[in-house]
Design a protein around this motif. Structure first.
Motif, short mmCIF file in Angstrom:
data_model
loop_
_atom_site.label_atom_id
_atom_site.label_comp_id
_atom_site.label_asym_id
_atom_site.label_seq_id
_atom_site.Cartn_x
_atom_site.Cartn_y
_atom_site.Cartn_z
N ILE A 104 0.86 -1.18 0.00
CA ILE A 104 0.00 0.00 0.00
C ILE A 104 0.90 1.23 0.00
O ILE A 104 1.77 1.38 0.86
CB ILE A 104 -0.92 0.01 1.24
N GLN A 105 0.68 2.10 -0.96
CA GLN A 105 1.44 3.35 -1.01
C GLN A 105 0.71 4.42 -0.20
O GLN A 105 -0.49 4.62 -0.35
CB GLN A 105 1.58 3.82 -2.47
N GLN A 106 1.46 5.08 0.66
CA GLN A 106 0.88 6.14 1.49
C GLN A 106 0.77 7.41 0.62
O GLN A 106 1.63 7.68 -0.20
CB GLN A 106 1.77 6.42 2.69
N PRO A 107 -0.30 8.17 0.79
CA PRO A 107 -0.42 9.40 0.01
C PRO A 107 0.66 10.40 0.45
O PRO A 107 0.97 10.53 1.62
CB PRO A 107 -1.82 9.93 0.32
N VAL A 108 1.23 11.10 -0.52
CA VAL A 108 2.29 12.07 -0.25
C VAL A 108 1.71 13.46 -0.46
O VAL A 108 1.12 13.74 -1.49
CB VAL A 108 3.49 11.84 -1.19
N MET A 109 1.91 14.30 0.54
CA MET A 109 1.42 15.68 0.47
C MET A 109 2.50 16.54 -0.16
O MET A 109 3.67 16.47 0.25
CB MET A 109 1.10 16.16 1.89
N PRO A 110 2.18 17.35 -1.15
CA PRO A 110 3.20 18.22 -1.73
C PRO A 110 3.73 19.20 -0.68
O PRO A 110 3.01 19.64 0.20
CB PRO A 110 2.47 18.96 -2.85
N LEU A 111 5.02 19.52 -0.79
CA LEU A 111 5.64 20.40 0.20
C LEU A 111 5.06 21.81 0.18
O LEU A 111 5.08 22.50 1.20
CB LEU A 111 7.16 20.46 -0.05
N ALA A 112 4.53 22.23 -0.95
CA ALA A 112 3.97 23.58 -1.03
C ALA A 112 2.69 23.69 -0.21
O ALA A 112 2.32 24.79 0.20
CB ALA A 112 3.70 23.94 -2.48
N GLU A 113 1.99 22.56 0.06
CA GLU A 113 0.73 22.61 0.80
C GLU A 113 0.91 22.45 2.30
O GLU A 113 -0.07 22.42 3.04
CB GLU A 113 -0.20 21.50 0.29
N LEU A 114 2.15 22.34 2.79
CA LEU A 114 2.36 22.18 4.23
C LEU A 114 1.98 23.46 4.96
O LEU A 114 2.26 24.56 4.50
CB LEU A 114 3.83 21.85 4.51
N PRO A 115 1.32 23.31 6.11
CA PRO A 115 0.96 24.51 6.87
C PRO A 115 2.21 25.15 7.49
O PRO A 115 3.25 24.51 7.62
CB PRO A 115 0.02 23.98 7.95
#
Length: 161
Positions: free
Chosen positions: A26-37
């Motif tokens: 299972i691949q974990q979803p990766v959040m783009p670095l630009a969307e980090l709070p």
């Protein structure tokens, strides 16, 4: 089940949860670095895993404030060309005055020689006169002059001793 090391077994024991020996499908979803709070960053832990973590906000260091120029530095900066100009003017004046100064020193040496001759000549003459006639007696001449009346004729006598 304890791990026992034997030379016959070349494969290490299985480590559960290790992505190298037991990869997950299972691949974990990766959040783009630009969307980090704000305050959350992707960091690498000492064991090599990369994870999201709250971090302290980094503020840029304040720019150094402009310092006023000290009074002594201003005074020195203003004095330097003034002193240099004065020295240059003095050298220029001395170069023009040098011939006159040389003539004045020659005149002063001549005046010193005249004064020295005027004070030493009587001393030398007195000492020179007495050396040739030290045994002879000193002569004294006495003159007596007499006159009678306002317009009378004067008569005198000489006495040599």
């Amino acid at each position: 089940m304890p791990y026992e090391h034997t030379t016959a077994s070349a494969t290490p024991p299985a480590r559960y949860g290790d992505p190298i020996y037991h990869p997950t499908t299972i691949q974990q979803p990766v959040m783009p670095l630009a969307e980090l709070p704000p305050g959350v960053e992707l960091v690498t832990l000492p064991n090599g895993y990369r994870t999201l973590a709250y971090t302290q906000p980094t503020t840029p260091p304040p720019a150094p404030a402009a310092q006023p120029i000290p009074a002594w530095a201003k005074t020195t900066a203003l004095l330097a060309p003034t002193v240099g100009g004065g020295i240059a003017a003095a050298g220029f004046g001395i170069s023009y005055a040098a011939p006159g100064l040389i003539a004045m020193t020659d005149a002063l040496w001549a005046a010193i020689a005249l004064i020295a001759a005027g004070t030493l000549a009587p001393i030398l003459l007195r000492t020179g006169r007495g050396t040739g006639r030290g045994t002879e007696p000193v002569q004294h001449v006495t003159q007596n002059i007499t006159a009678s009346g306002m317009f009378g004729r004067a008569t005198g006598t000489l006495n040599n001793r």
